[in-house]
Design a protein around this motif. Structure first.
Motif, PDB file in Angstrom:
ATOM      1  N   TRP A 138     -30.997 -28.927 -16.700  1.00 36.52           N
ATOM      2  CA  TRP A 138     -30.430 -27.984 -16.181  1.00 36.52           C
ATOM      3  C   TRP A 138     -29.601 -27.012 -17.030  1.00 36.52           C
ATOM      4  O   TRP A 138     -29.815 -26.866 -17.873  1.00 36.52           O
ATOM      5  CB  TRP A 138     -29.168 -27.877 -15.214  1.00 36.52           C
ATOM      6  N   ILE A 142     -24.713 -21.179 -11.011  1.00 33.44           N
ATOM      7  CA  ILE A 142     -25.615 -21.177 -10.297  1.00 33.44           C
ATOM      8  C   ILE A 142     -26.957 -21.737 -11.122  1.00 33.44           C
ATOM      9  O   ILE A 142     -26.909 -21.405 -12.273  1.00 33.44           O
ATOM     10  CB  ILE A 142     -26.301 -20.283  -9.245  1.00 33.44           C
ATOM     11  N   TRP A 143     -26.861 -22.987 -11.265  1.00 35.65           N
ATOM     12  CA  TRP A 143     -27.800 -24.407 -11.829  1.00 35.65           C
ATOM     13  C   TRP A 143     -29.001 -24.222 -11.560  1.00 35.65           C
ATOM     14  O   TRP A 143     -28.858 -24.582 -10.400  1.00 35.65           O
ATOM     15  CB  TRP A 143     -26.796 -25.206 -12.788  1.00 35.65           C
ATOM     16  N   THR A 144     -30.955 -24.281 -12.103  1.00 39.14           N
ATOM     17  CA  THR A 144     -31.574 -24.560 -12.138  1.00 39.14           C
ATOM     18  C   THR A 144     -32.289 -25.767 -12.926  1.00 39.14           C
ATOM     19  O   THR A 144     -32.113 -25.799 -13.288  1.00 39.14           O
ATOM     20  CB  THR A 144     -32.453 -23.591 -12.062  1.00 39.14           C
ATOM     21  N   ARG A 145     -32.591 -26.814 -12.015  1.00 38.17           N
ATOM     22  CA  ARG A 145     -32.725 -28.096 -12.986  1.00 38.17           C
ATOM     23  C   ARG A 145     -34.101 -27.768 -13.405  1.00 38.17           C
ATOM     24  O   ARG A 145     -35.352 -26.462 -13.021  1.00 38.17           O
ATOM     25  CB  ARG A 145     -33.706 -29.012 -12.004  1.00 38.17           C
ATOM     26  N   SER A 146     -34.318 -27.647 -14.354  1.00 37.66           N
ATOM     27  CA  SER A 146     -35.301 -27.131 -15.494  1.00 37.66           C
ATOM     28  C   SER A 146     -35.696 -28.537 -16.812  1.00 37.66           C
ATOM     29  O   SER A 146     -35.479 -29.527 -16.516  1.00 37.66           O
ATOM     30  CB  SER A 146     -34.698 -26.640 -16.590  1.00 37.66           C
ATOM     31  N   ASN A 171     -33.884 -27.780  -6.104  1.00 35.69           N
ATOM     32  CA  ASN A 171     -34.201 -27.087  -7.248  1.00 35.69           C
ATOM     33  C   ASN A 171     -32.875 -26.657  -7.726  1.00 35.69           C
ATOM     34  O   ASN A 171     -32.442 -25.691  -8.729  1.00 35.69           O
ATOM     35  CB  ASN A 171     -35.380 -27.249  -8.795  1.00 35.69           C
ATOM     36  N   VAL A 172     -31.880 -25.712  -7.269  1.00 41.42           N
ATOM     37  CA  VAL A 172     -30.580 -25.008  -7.157  1.00 41.42           C
ATOM     38  C   VAL A 172     -29.359 -25.996  -6.919  1.00 41.42           C
ATOM     39  O   VAL A 172     -29.737 -25.870  -5.724  1.00 41.42           O
ATOM     40  CB  VAL A 172     -31.507 -23.834  -6.640  1.00 41.42           C
ATOM     41  N   ARG A 219     -28.183 -20.339 -14.883  1.00 46.05           N
ATOM     42  CA  ARG A 219     -28.212 -18.798 -14.415  1.00 46.05           C
ATOM     43  C   ARG A 219     -27.923 -17.575 -13.919  1.00 46.05           C
ATOM     44  O   ARG A 219     -27.873 -16.440 -14.317  1.00 46.05           O
ATOM     45  CB  ARG A 219     -29.679 -18.749 -13.367  1.00 46.05           C
TER      46      ARG A 219
END
Length: 122
Positions: free
Chosen positions: A112, A102-106, A78-79, A115
């Motif tokens: 996304w 850098i993006w994280t799934r949310s 998820n990154v 971060r």
């Protein structure tokens, strides 16, 4: 493990929203897509936090979109990391930088959150 085309397109739209005046200065949107613990190493070498990103006054943005050389890849389940080159005109001078986010799934409305971001002049 690969990033789906749908996620790649979404990440490109989200990243581009940070370079479009109508979305970059929409505080409600920026609060939704920038993480509470966001940090940026700017091309100047300065360190920025979420509060800095939220406090920028609206101003013209003359960036080339679509973002040149845009790439996206999964680093972990998820990154995702996106990279591209930016070309932005400030006071008549084109500034170029290599960019990485850098993006994280949310579960956020956009899927996304951002971060980390870094810009390195070239």
């Amino acid at each position: 493990m690969e990033l789906s085309q749908q996620d790649r397109n979404l990440l490109e739209r989200l990243e581009e929203s940070l370079w479009r005046e109508e979305t970059r200065f929409d505080i409600a949107l920026i609060k939704e897509i920038i993480a509470e613990d966001f940090i940026e190493f700017g091309k100047s070498g300065r360190i920025y936090h979420r509060s800095d990103a939220l406090s920028i006054s609206a101003q013209p943005i003359e960036a080339i979109i679509p973002l040149p050389d845009f790439e996206a890849r999964l680093l972990a389940e998820n990154v995702a990391q996106v990279t591209y080159n930016s070309a932005v005109t400030y006071r008549g001078v084109i500034n170029r930088a290599r960019r990485s986010s850098i993006w994280t799934r949310s579960p956020s409305p956009h899927g996304w959150i951002l971060r980390f971001h870094q810009g390195t002049p070239y």
